[in-house]
Design a protein around this motif. Structure first.
Motif, PDB file in Angstrom:
ATOM      1  N   PRO A   9      70.845  68.571  60.472  1.00 40.54           N
ATOM      2  CA  PRO A   9      70.742  69.975  60.895  1.00 40.54           C
ATOM      3  C   PRO A   9      69.662  70.748  60.151  1.00 40.54           C
ATOM      4  CG  PRO A   9      73.036  69.358  60.606  1.00 40.54           C
ATOM      5  CD  PRO A   9      72.210  68.233  60.062  1.00 40.54           C
ATOM      6  N   LEU A  10      69.460  70.447  58.855  1.00 43.53           N
ATOM      7  CA  LEU A  10      68.416  71.148  58.102  1.00 43.53           C
ATOM      8  C   LEU A  10      67.033  70.794  58.640  1.00 43.53           C
ATOM      9  CD1 LEU A  10      69.714  70.899  54.417  1.00 43.53           C
ATOM     10  CD2 LEU A  10      69.686  72.913  55.909  1.00 43.53           C
ATOM     11  N   CYS A  11      66.810  69.525  58.978  1.00 48.87           N
ATOM     12  CA  CYS A  11      65.511  69.115  59.538  1.00 48.87           C
ATOM     13  C   CYS A  11      65.266  69.785  60.881  1.00 48.87           C
ATOM     14  CB  CYS A  11      65.456  67.595  59.681  1.00 48.87           C
ATOM     15  SG  CYS A  11      65.414  66.688  58.123  1.00 48.87           S
ATOM     16  N   VAL A  12      66.289  69.801  61.736  1.00 44.78           N
ATOM     17  CA  VAL A  12      66.142  70.426  63.049  1.00 44.78           C
ATOM     18  C   VAL A  12      65.940  71.930  62.904  1.00 44.78           C
ATOM     19  CG1 VAL A  12      67.316  70.862  65.239  1.00 44.78           C
ATOM     20  CG2 VAL A  12      67.454  68.610  64.193  1.00 44.78           C
ATOM     21  N   ALA A  13      66.663  72.540  61.954  1.00 47.92           N
ATOM     22  CA  ALA A  13      66.491  73.975  61.719  1.00 47.92           C
ATOM     23  C   ALA A  13      65.078  74.285  61.243  1.00 47.92           C
ATOM     24  CB  ALA A  13      67.516  74.465  60.701  1.00 47.92           C
ATOM     25  N   ALA A  14      64.523  73.429  60.372  1.00 49.13           N
ATOM     26  CA  ALA A  14      63.155  73.642  59.886  1.00 49.13           C
ATOM     27  C   ALA A  14      62.154  73.579  61.033  1.00 49.13           C
ATOM     28  CB  ALA A  14      62.818  72.608  58.828  1.00 49.13           C
ATOM     29  N   LEU A  15      62.342  72.614  61.940  1.00 45.12           N
ATOM     30  CA  LEU A  15      61.461  72.533  63.102  1.00 45.12           C
ATOM     31  C   LEU A  15      61.630  73.754  64.005  1.00 45.12           C
ATOM     32  CD1 LEU A  15      61.867  68.747  64.001  1.00 45.12           C
ATOM     33  CD2 LEU A  15      59.842  69.860  63.057  1.00 45.12           C
ATOM     34  N   GLY A  16      62.873  74.207  64.163  1.00 43.30           N
ATOM     35  CA  GLY A  16      63.112  75.391  64.975  1.00 43.30           C
ATOM     36  C   GLY A  16      62.456  76.631  64.393  1.00 43.30           C
ATOM     37  N   THR A  65      59.992  67.591  73.945  1.00 51.36           N
ATOM     38  CA  THR A  65      60.845  66.892  72.980  1.00 51.36           C
ATOM     39  C   THR A  65      61.625  65.776  73.643  1.00 51.36           C
ATOM     40  OG1 THR A  65      61.077  68.954  71.713  1.00 51.36           O
ATOM     41  CG2 THR A  65      62.663  67.197  71.270  1.00 51.36           C
ATOM     42  N   GLU A  66      62.244  66.078  74.780  1.00 52.46           N
ATOM     43  CA  GLU A  66      63.010  65.052  75.489  1.00 52.46           C
ATOM     44  C   GLU A  66      62.098  63.913  75.938  1.00 52.46           C
ATOM     45  OE1 GLU A  66      65.146  64.811  79.769  1.00 52.46           O
ATOM     46  OE2 GLU A  66      65.961  66.353  78.437  1.00 52.46           O
ATOM     47  N   GLY A  67      60.889  64.255  76.419  1.00 52.76           N
ATOM     48  CA  GLY A  67      59.954  63.213  76.852  1.00 52.76           C
ATOM     49  C   GLY A  67      59.531  62.298  75.717  1.00 52.76           C
ATOM     50  N   LEU A  68      59.314  62.849  74.528  1.00 53.97           N
ATOM     51  CA  LEU A  68      58.932  62.025  73.377  1.00 53.97           C
ATOM     52  C   LEU A  68      60.043  61.056  73.008  1.00 53.97           C
ATOM     53  CD1 LEU A  68      57.185  64.708  71.114  1.00 53.97           C
ATOM     54  CD2 LEU A  68      56.087  62.813  72.337  1.00 53.97           C
ATOM     55  N   PHE A  69      61.285  61.510  73.007  1.00 49.26           N
ATOM     56  CA  PHE A  69      62.396  60.619  72.656  1.00 49.26           C
ATOM     57  C   PHE A  69      62.659  59.596  73.754  1.00 49.26           C
ATOM     58  CE2 PHE A  69      63.158  63.686  69.345  1.00 49.26           C
ATOM     59  CZ  PHE A  69      63.790  62.957  68.341  1.00 49.26           C
ATOM     60  N   ARG A  70      62.458  59.975  75.002  1.00 50.15           N
ATOM     61  CA  ARG A  70      62.608  58.992  76.086  1.00 50.15           C
ATOM     62  C   ARG A  70      61.537  57.918  75.979  1.00 50.15           C
ATOM     63  NH1 ARG A  70      63.664  61.869  81.840  1.00 50.15           N
ATOM     64  NH2 ARG A  70      63.792  59.666  82.418  1.00 50.15           N
ATOM     65  N   ALA A 122      67.785  70.156  73.443  1.00 46.18           N
ATOM     66  CA  ALA A 122      66.904  69.181  72.807  1.00 46.18           C
ATOM     67  C   ALA A 122      67.151  69.125  71.303  1.00 46.18           C
ATOM     68  CB  ALA A 122      65.442  69.526  73.096  1.00 46.18           C
ATOM     69  N   GLN A 123      67.452  70.264  70.679  1.00 41.01           N
ATOM     70  CA  GLN A 123      67.740  70.281  69.243  1.00 41.01           C
ATOM     71  C   GLN A 123      69.075  69.607  68.940  1.00 41.01           C
ATOM     72  OE1 GLN A 123      67.248  74.462  69.228  1.00 41.01           O
ATOM     73  NE2 GLN A 123      65.100  74.407  68.598  1.00 41.01           N
ATOM     74  N   PHE A 124      70.050  69.785  69.812  1.00 40.92           N
ATOM     75  CA  PHE A 124      71.325  69.073  69.724  1.00 40.92           C
ATOM     76  C   PHE A 124      71.090  67.562  69.777  1.00 40.92           C
ATOM     77  CE2 PHE A 124      74.640  67.104  72.442  1.00 40.92           C
ATOM     78  CZ  PHE A 124      75.777  67.305  71.661  1.00 40.92           C
ATOM     79  N   MET A 125      70.289  67.125  70.745  1.00 38.75           N
ATOM     80  CA  MET A 125      69.978  65.707  70.893  1.00 38.75           C
ATOM     81  C   MET A 125      69.183  65.181  69.706  1.00 38.75           C
ATOM     82  SD  MET A 125      66.973  63.858  71.763  1.00 38.75           S
ATOM     83  CE  MET A 125      66.002  64.971  72.736  1.00 38.75           C
ATOM     84  N   MET A 126      68.230  65.969  69.221  1.00 37.02           N
ATOM     85  CA  MET A 126      67.382  65.534  68.124  1.00 37.02           C
ATOM     86  C   MET A 126      68.197  65.264  66.854  1.00 37.02           C
ATOM     87  SD  MET A 126      64.031  67.484  66.562  1.00 37.02           S
ATOM     88  CE  MET A 126      63.763  68.230  68.170  1.00 37.02           C
ATOM     89  N   VAL A 185      69.807  77.321  65.313  1.00 37.73           N
ATOM     90  CA  VAL A 185      69.393  75.950  65.621  1.00 37.73           C
ATOM     91  C   VAL A 185      70.218  74.953  64.816  1.00 37.73           C
ATOM     92  CG1 VAL A 185      67.476  74.320  65.473  1.00 37.73           C
ATOM     93  CG2 VAL A 185      67.077  76.647  66.313  1.00 37.73           C
ATOM     94  N   ALA A 186      70.513  75.298  63.546  1.00 33.53           N
ATOM     95  CA  ALA A 186      71.312  74.401  62.704  1.00 33.53           C
ATOM     96  C   ALA A 186      72.707  74.185  63.289  1.00 33.53           C
ATOM     97  CB  ALA A 186      71.407  74.963  61.290  1.00 33.53           C
ATOM     98  N   LEU A 187      73.269  75.203  63.942  1.00 34.94           N
ATOM     99  CA  LEU A 187      74.558  75.020  64.603  1.00 34.94           C
ATOM    100  C   LEU A 187      74.463  73.955  65.695  1.00 34.94           C
ATOM    101  CD1 LEU A 187      75.967  78.654  64.970  1.00 34.94           C
ATOM    102  CD2 LEU A 187      76.817  76.839  63.498  1.00 34.94           C
ATOM    103  N   ALA A 188      73.365  73.987  66.462  1.00 33.25           N
ATOM    104  CA  ALA A 188      73.155  72.938  67.470  1.00 33.25           C
ATOM    105  C   ALA A 188      73.020  71.581  66.798  1.00 33.25           C
ATOM    106  CB  ALA A 188      71.909  73.253  68.295  1.00 33.25           C
ATOM    107  N   GLY A 189      72.319  71.533  65.644  1.00 34.51           N
ATOM    108  CA  GLY A 189      72.172  70.276  64.920  1.00 34.51           C
ATOM    109  C   GLY A 189      73.497  69.744  64.400  1.00 34.51           C
ATOM    110  N   LEU A 190      74.326  70.626  63.853  1.00 30.61           N
ATOM    111  CA  LEU A 190      75.653  70.204  63.389  1.00 30.61           C
ATOM    112  C   LEU A 190      76.481  69.635  64.538  1.00 30.61           C
ATOM    113  CD1 LEU A 190      76.681  73.039  60.915  1.00 30.61           C
ATOM    114  CD2 LEU A 190      76.637  70.601  60.399  1.00 30.61           C
TER     115      LEU A 190
END
Length: 301
Positions: free
Chosen positions: A83-90, A120-125, A46-50, A212-217
Protein backbone atom coordinates in the motif's frame (compact mmCIF):
# COMPACT_ATOMS: atom_id res chain seq x y z
CA UNK A 1 -35.92 -20.84 -5.70
CA UNK A 2 -33.03 -23.21 -4.90
CA UNK A 3 -33.03 -25.55 -1.89
CA UNK A 4 -31.65 -23.54 1.01
CA UNK A 5 -29.96 -24.94 4.10
CA UNK A 6 -28.96 -22.86 7.08
CA UNK A 7 -25.29 -23.61 6.53
CA UNK A 8 -25.32 -22.67 2.84
CA UNK A 9 -27.24 -19.48 3.59
CA UNK A 10 -24.78 -18.45 6.31
CA UNK A 11 -21.86 -19.26 4.01
CA UNK A 12 -23.23 -16.98 1.27
CA UNK A 13 -23.97 -14.19 3.76
CA UNK A 14 -20.41 -14.50 5.09
CA UNK A 15 -19.03 -14.27 1.56
CA UNK A 16 -21.21 -11.20 1.04
CA UNK A 17 -19.86 -9.64 4.25
CA UNK A 18 -16.27 -10.18 3.08
CA UNK A 19 -17.07 -8.64 -0.30
CA UNK A 20 -18.74 -5.76 1.54
CA UNK A 21 -15.52 -5.15 3.48
CA UNK A 22 -13.63 -4.70 0.21
CA UNK A 23 -16.41 -2.49 -1.18
CA UNK A 24 -16.28 -0.34 1.97
CA UNK A 25 -12.49 0.15 1.92
CA UNK A 26 -12.38 0.96 -1.79
CA UNK A 27 -15.39 3.26 -1.70
CA UNK A 28 -14.02 5.12 1.34
CA UNK A 29 -10.84 5.80 -0.61
CA UNK A 30 -12.90 7.04 -3.55
CA UNK A 31 -15.01 9.22 -1.25
CA UNK A 32 -11.91 10.82 0.30
CA UNK A 33 -10.42 11.63 -3.10
CA UNK A 34 -13.71 12.95 -4.49
CA UNK A 35 -14.26 15.09 -1.40
CA UNK A 36 -10.80 16.66 -1.75
CA UNK A 37 -10.34 17.03 -5.50
CA UNK A 38 -13.93 16.67 -6.76
CA UNK A 39 -12.59 14.02 -9.15
CA UNK A 40 -13.83 10.45 -9.54
CA UNK A 41 -10.57 8.48 -9.40
CA UNK A 42 -10.79 5.90 -12.20
CA UNK A 43 -7.32 4.59 -11.29
CA UNK A 44 -8.69 3.19 -8.03
CA UNK A 45 -9.30 -0.27 -9.47
CA UNK A 46 -5.85 -0.33 -11.08
CA UNK A 47 -4.27 0.67 -7.75
CA UNK A 48 -6.20 -2.12 -6.01
CA UNK A 49 -4.88 -4.58 -8.60
CA UNK A 50 -1.35 -3.19 -8.44
CA UNK A 51 -1.09 -3.73 -4.68
CA UNK A 52 -2.30 -7.32 -5.04
CA UNK A 53 0.35 -7.92 -7.71
CA UNK A 54 3.07 -6.35 -5.56
CA UNK A 55 2.16 -8.74 -2.74
CA UNK A 56 2.22 -11.71 -5.13
CA UNK A 57 5.56 -10.59 -6.62
CA UNK A 58 7.04 -10.32 -3.13
CA UNK A 59 5.94 -13.86 -2.35
CA UNK A 60 6.90 -15.62 -5.59
CA UNK A 61 9.21 -13.49 -7.75
CA UNK A 62 11.67 -11.55 -5.59
CA UNK A 63 13.68 -14.64 -4.59
CA UNK A 64 14.39 -15.82 -8.17
CA UNK A 65 15.21 -12.23 -9.20
CA UNK A 66 17.83 -12.06 -6.43
CA UNK A 67 19.19 -15.54 -7.15
CA UNK A 68 17.80 -16.87 -3.85
CA UNK A 69 14.85 -19.13 -4.76
CA UNK A 70 13.81 -19.66 -1.13
CA UNK A 71 13.70 -15.97 -0.27
CA UNK A 72 10.32 -14.25 -0.22
CA UNK A 73 8.65 -11.18 1.23
CA UNK A 74 5.87 -12.55 3.38
CA UNK A 75 2.27 -11.44 3.73
CA UNK A 76 2.80 -9.20 6.77
CA UNK A 77 5.57 -7.05 5.25
CA UNK A 78 3.58 -6.91 1.98
CA UNK A 79 0.54 -5.66 3.92
CA UNK A 80 2.59 -2.59 4.82
CA UNK A 81 4.96 -2.17 1.87
CA UNK A 82 2.55 -2.68 -1.07
CA UNK A 83 0.00 0.00 0.00
CA UNK A 84 2.85 2.45 0.70
CA UNK A 85 4.34 1.85 -2.76
CA UNK A 86 0.97 2.28 -4.45
CA UNK A 87 0.26 5.39 -2.37
CA UNK A 88 3.63 6.88 -3.40
CA UNK A 89 2.79 6.31 -7.07
CA UNK A 90 -0.65 7.82 -6.53
CA UNK A 91 0.81 10.92 -4.91
CA UNK A 92 3.20 11.29 -7.85
CA UNK A 93 0.20 11.18 -10.23
CA UNK A 94 -1.61 13.81 -8.16
CA UNK A 95 1.44 16.05 -7.86
CA UNK A 96 2.69 15.81 -11.45
CA UNK A 97 -0.53 15.38 -13.43
CA UNK A 98 -3.78 16.05 -11.57
CA UNK A 99 -2.53 19.27 -9.97
CA UNK A 100 -1.77 20.69 -13.42
CA UNK A 101 -5.43 20.20 -14.34
CA UNK A 102 -6.88 21.66 -11.13
CA UNK A 103 -7.83 24.95 -12.84
CA UNK A 104 -9.68 23.15 -15.66
CA UNK A 105 -13.05 21.44 -15.72
CA UNK A 106 -13.08 18.33 -13.50
CA UNK A 107 -13.93 16.20 -16.53
CA UNK A 108 -10.28 16.48 -17.59
CA UNK A 109 -9.15 14.93 -14.31
CA UNK A 110 -11.64 12.10 -14.75
CA UNK A 111 -10.35 11.41 -18.28
CA UNK A 112 -6.75 11.54 -17.06
CA UNK A 113 -7.33 8.98 -14.30
CA UNK A 114 -9.22 6.78 -16.76
CA UNK A 115 -6.23 6.89 -19.12
CA UNK A 116 -3.76 6.11 -16.32
CA UNK A 117 -5.93 3.12 -15.33
CA UNK A 118 -5.92 1.77 -18.90
CA UNK A 119 -2.15 2.17 -19.20
CA UNK A 120 -1.53 0.47 -15.84
CA UNK A 121 -3.81 -2.46 -16.63
CA UNK A 122 -2.25 -2.80 -20.10
CA UNK A 123 1.28 -2.95 -18.66
CA UNK A 124 0.35 -5.71 -16.21
CA UNK A 125 -1.54 -7.65 -18.89
CA UNK A 126 1.52 -7.46 -21.14
CA UNK A 127 3.82 -8.63 -18.34
CA UNK A 128 1.67 -11.35 -16.71
CA UNK A 129 -1.22 -12.14 -19.05
CA UNK A 130 -4.81 -12.40 -17.88
CA UNK A 131 -4.67 -15.78 -16.12
CA UNK A 132 -4.99 -15.60 -12.35
CA UNK A 133 -2.02 -15.99 -10.02
CA UNK A 134 -2.30 -17.80 -6.68
CA UNK A 135 -1.37 -16.16 -3.38
CA UNK A 136 -1.47 -18.08 -0.11
CA UNK A 137 -2.41 -16.51 3.22
CA UNK A 138 0.20 -16.68 6.00
CA UNK A 139 0.49 -19.97 7.88
CA UNK A 140 -0.84 -18.40 11.08
CA UNK A 141 -4.12 -17.61 9.28
CA UNK A 142 -4.57 -20.92 7.46
CA UNK A 143 -7.14 -23.47 8.54
CA UNK A 144 -10.72 -23.13 9.83
CA UNK A 145 -12.28 -21.57 12.91
CA UNK A 146 -15.24 -23.33 14.54
CA UNK A 147 -17.83 -20.68 15.39
CA UNK A 148 -20.40 -23.21 16.57
CA UNK A 149 -22.79 -23.47 13.66
CA UNK A 150 -20.18 -23.55 10.86
CA UNK A 151 -16.46 -23.69 10.07
CA UNK A 152 -15.03 -20.44 8.76
CA UNK A 153 -11.53 -19.97 7.32
CA UNK A 154 -9.29 -18.06 9.73
CA UNK A 155 -8.13 -15.73 6.99
CA UNK A 156 -11.66 -14.59 6.17
CA UNK A 157 -12.31 -13.85 9.85
CA UNK A 158 -9.10 -11.80 9.86
CA UNK A 159 -10.18 -9.90 6.72
CA UNK A 160 -13.51 -8.92 8.29
CA UNK A 161 -11.90 -7.79 11.54
CA UNK A 162 -9.04 -5.90 9.88
CA UNK A 163 -11.34 -4.20 7.35
CA UNK A 164 -13.78 -3.04 10.02
CA UNK A 165 -10.91 -1.68 12.12
CA UNK A 166 -9.45 0.19 9.12
CA UNK A 167 -12.83 1.62 8.09
CA UNK A 168 -13.75 2.78 11.60
CA UNK A 169 -10.29 4.30 12.15
CA UNK A 170 -10.52 6.15 8.83
CA UNK A 171 -13.99 7.50 9.63
CA UNK A 172 -12.82 8.67 13.06
CA UNK A 173 -9.69 10.33 11.66
CA UNK A 174 -11.62 12.30 9.04
CA UNK A 175 -14.74 13.13 11.05
CA UNK A 176 -13.61 13.47 14.67
CA UNK A 177 -10.04 14.83 14.65
CA UNK A 178 -8.43 18.20 13.99
CA UNK A 179 -6.71 16.81 10.88
CA UNK A 180 -10.07 15.82 9.47
CA UNK A 181 -11.42 19.29 10.19
CA UNK A 182 -8.49 20.81 8.31
CA UNK A 183 -9.15 18.54 5.34
CA UNK A 184 -12.83 19.42 5.22
CA UNK A 185 -12.00 23.11 5.51
CA UNK A 186 -9.42 22.74 2.74
CA UNK A 187 -12.07 21.47 0.34
CA UNK A 188 -14.53 24.27 1.15
CA UNK A 189 -12.23 27.31 1.54
CA UNK A 190 -8.58 26.50 0.78
CA UNK A 191 -7.45 30.15 0.62
CA UNK A 192 -8.72 30.88 4.12
CA UNK A 193 -7.06 27.76 5.50
CA UNK A 194 -3.78 28.65 3.76
CA UNK A 195 -3.93 32.08 5.39
CA UNK A 196 -3.62 30.32 8.76
CA UNK A 197 -0.30 28.77 7.68
CA UNK A 198 -1.58 25.37 6.56
CA UNK A 199 0.13 23.90 3.50
CA UNK A 200 -3.07 22.96 1.67
CA UNK A 201 -1.48 21.45 -1.49
CA UNK A 202 0.72 19.14 0.62
CA UNK A 203 -2.24 18.18 2.79
CA UNK A 204 -4.30 17.31 -0.28
CA UNK A 205 -1.45 15.25 -1.75
CA UNK A 206 -1.07 13.25 1.49
CA UNK A 207 -4.82 12.73 1.77
CA UNK A 208 -4.92 11.57 -1.87
CA UNK A 209 -2.13 9.13 -1.04
CA UNK A 210 -4.12 7.88 1.95
CA UNK A 211 -7.17 7.26 -0.23
CA UNK A 212 -4.98 5.30 -2.65
CA UNK A 213 -3.40 3.39 0.27
CA UNK A 214 -6.88 2.19 1.27
CA UNK A 215 -7.24 0.68 -2.21
CA UNK A 216 -3.79 -0.89 -1.78
CA UNK A 217 -4.70 -2.39 1.59
CA UNK A 218 -7.87 -3.85 0.08
CA UNK A 219 -5.80 -5.30 -2.77
CA UNK A 220 -3.33 -7.07 -0.47
CA UNK A 221 -6.14 -8.40 1.73
CA UNK A 222 -8.04 -9.62 -1.35
CA UNK A 223 -5.02 -11.32 -2.96
CA UNK A 224 -5.36 -14.66 -1.05
CA UNK A 225 -9.14 -14.75 -1.68
CA UNK A 226 -9.37 -13.61 -5.32
CA UNK A 227 -7.17 -14.68 -8.20
CA UNK A 228 -4.50 -12.02 -8.73
CA UNK A 229 -5.10 -10.86 -12.30
CA UNK A 230 -4.86 -7.53 -14.18
CA UNK A 231 -8.65 -7.65 -14.62
CA UNK A 232 -9.49 -7.86 -10.90
CA UNK A 233 -9.56 -4.08 -10.42
CA UNK A 234 -11.92 -3.31 -13.29
CA UNK A 235 -14.42 -5.99 -12.27
CA UNK A 236 -14.79 -4.69 -8.71
CA UNK A 237 -14.62 -0.98 -9.58
CA UNK A 238 -18.04 -0.96 -11.28
CA UNK A 239 -19.64 -2.12 -8.03
CA UNK A 240 -17.58 0.31 -5.95
CA UNK A 241 -18.78 3.25 -8.08
CA UNK A 242 -22.35 2.13 -7.43
CA UNK A 243 -21.62 1.94 -3.70
CA UNK A 244 -20.24 5.50 -3.69
CA UNK A 245 -23.26 6.82 -5.60
CA UNK A 246 -25.71 5.10 -3.25
CA UNK A 247 -23.87 6.26 -0.12
CA UNK A 248 -23.39 9.79 -1.40
CA UNK A 249 -20.41 11.18 -3.29
CA UNK A 250 -17.80 12.39 -0.83
CA UNK A 251 -19.47 10.87 2.26
CA UNK A 252 -17.00 8.69 4.16
CA UNK A 253 -19.65 7.35 6.54
CA UNK A 254 -21.94 6.65 3.60
CA UNK A 255 -19.20 4.73 1.79
CA UNK A 256 -18.50 2.55 4.84
CA UNK A 257 -22.10 1.78 5.77
CA UNK A 258 -23.28 1.31 2.19
CA UNK A 259 -20.32 -0.89 1.23
CA UNK A 260 -20.89 -3.28 4.12
CA UNK A 261 -24.67 -3.22 3.69
CA UNK A 262 -24.62 -3.89 -0.05
CA UNK A 263 -22.16 -6.74 0.41
CA UNK A 264 -24.66 -8.37 2.77
CA UNK A 265 -27.52 -7.67 0.35
CA UNK A 266 -25.52 -9.31 -2.44
CA UNK A 267 -24.87 -12.35 -0.24
CA UNK A 268 -28.53 -12.72 0.73
CA UNK A 269 -29.59 -12.36 -2.92
CA UNK A 270 -27.27 -15.23 -3.87
CA UNK A 271 -29.20 -17.39 -1.43
CA UNK A 272 -32.73 -16.28 -2.32
CA UNK A 273 -32.47 -15.53 -6.05
CA UNK A 274 -28.92 -16.19 -7.41
CA UNK A 275 -29.71 -14.91 -10.91
CA UNK A 276 -30.26 -11.39 -9.55
CA UNK A 277 -27.08 -11.22 -7.43
CA UNK A 278 -25.03 -9.56 -10.18
CA UNK A 279 -27.53 -6.75 -10.76
CA UNK A 280 -29.16 -6.15 -7.37
CA UNK A 281 -26.66 -3.41 -6.42
CA UNK A 282 -27.28 -1.54 -9.67
CA UNK A 283 -31.06 -1.82 -9.22
CA UNK A 284 -30.68 -0.29 -5.76
CA UNK A 285 -28.49 2.45 -7.25
CA UNK A 286 -31.16 3.30 -9.83
CA UNK A 287 -33.85 3.49 -7.13
CA UNK A 288 -31.70 5.70 -4.89
CA UNK A 289 -30.92 8.06 -7.78
CA UNK A 290 -34.64 8.38 -8.51
CA UNK A 291 -35.66 9.01 -4.90
CA UNK A 292 -32.58 10.77 -3.47
CA UNK A 293 -30.09 11.88 -6.13
CA UNK A 294 -27.51 13.03 -3.54
CA UNK A 295 -27.29 9.51 -2.09
CA UNK A 296 -28.38 8.12 1.27
CA UNK A 297 -25.73 10.04 3.24
CA UNK A 298 -24.92 12.79 0.75
CA UNK A 299 -25.82 16.44 1.06
CA UNK A 300 -28.05 18.16 -1.47
CA UNK A 301 -26.16 20.68 -3.61
Amino acid sequence: MPDITLQSALAQVTIGLIAGCFYAMLSMGLAIIFGLLNIINFTHGAQFMMAAFLAWIGLTQVGPWLGMPEFQIGFWPALLVAPLCVAALGMAVERLLLRRLSHLDHLYGLLLTFGVALVTEGLFRHAYGVSGQGYEPPESLQGPVDIGFMLLPKYRVFVVGASLLICLSTWYAFERTRLGAYLRAGTENPRLLQAFGINVPLMITLAYGFGVALAGLAGVLAAPIMQVTPLMGGSILNIVFAVVVIGGLGSILGAMVTGLGLGLVEGVTKVVYPEASTVVIFVIMALVLLLRPAGLFGREA
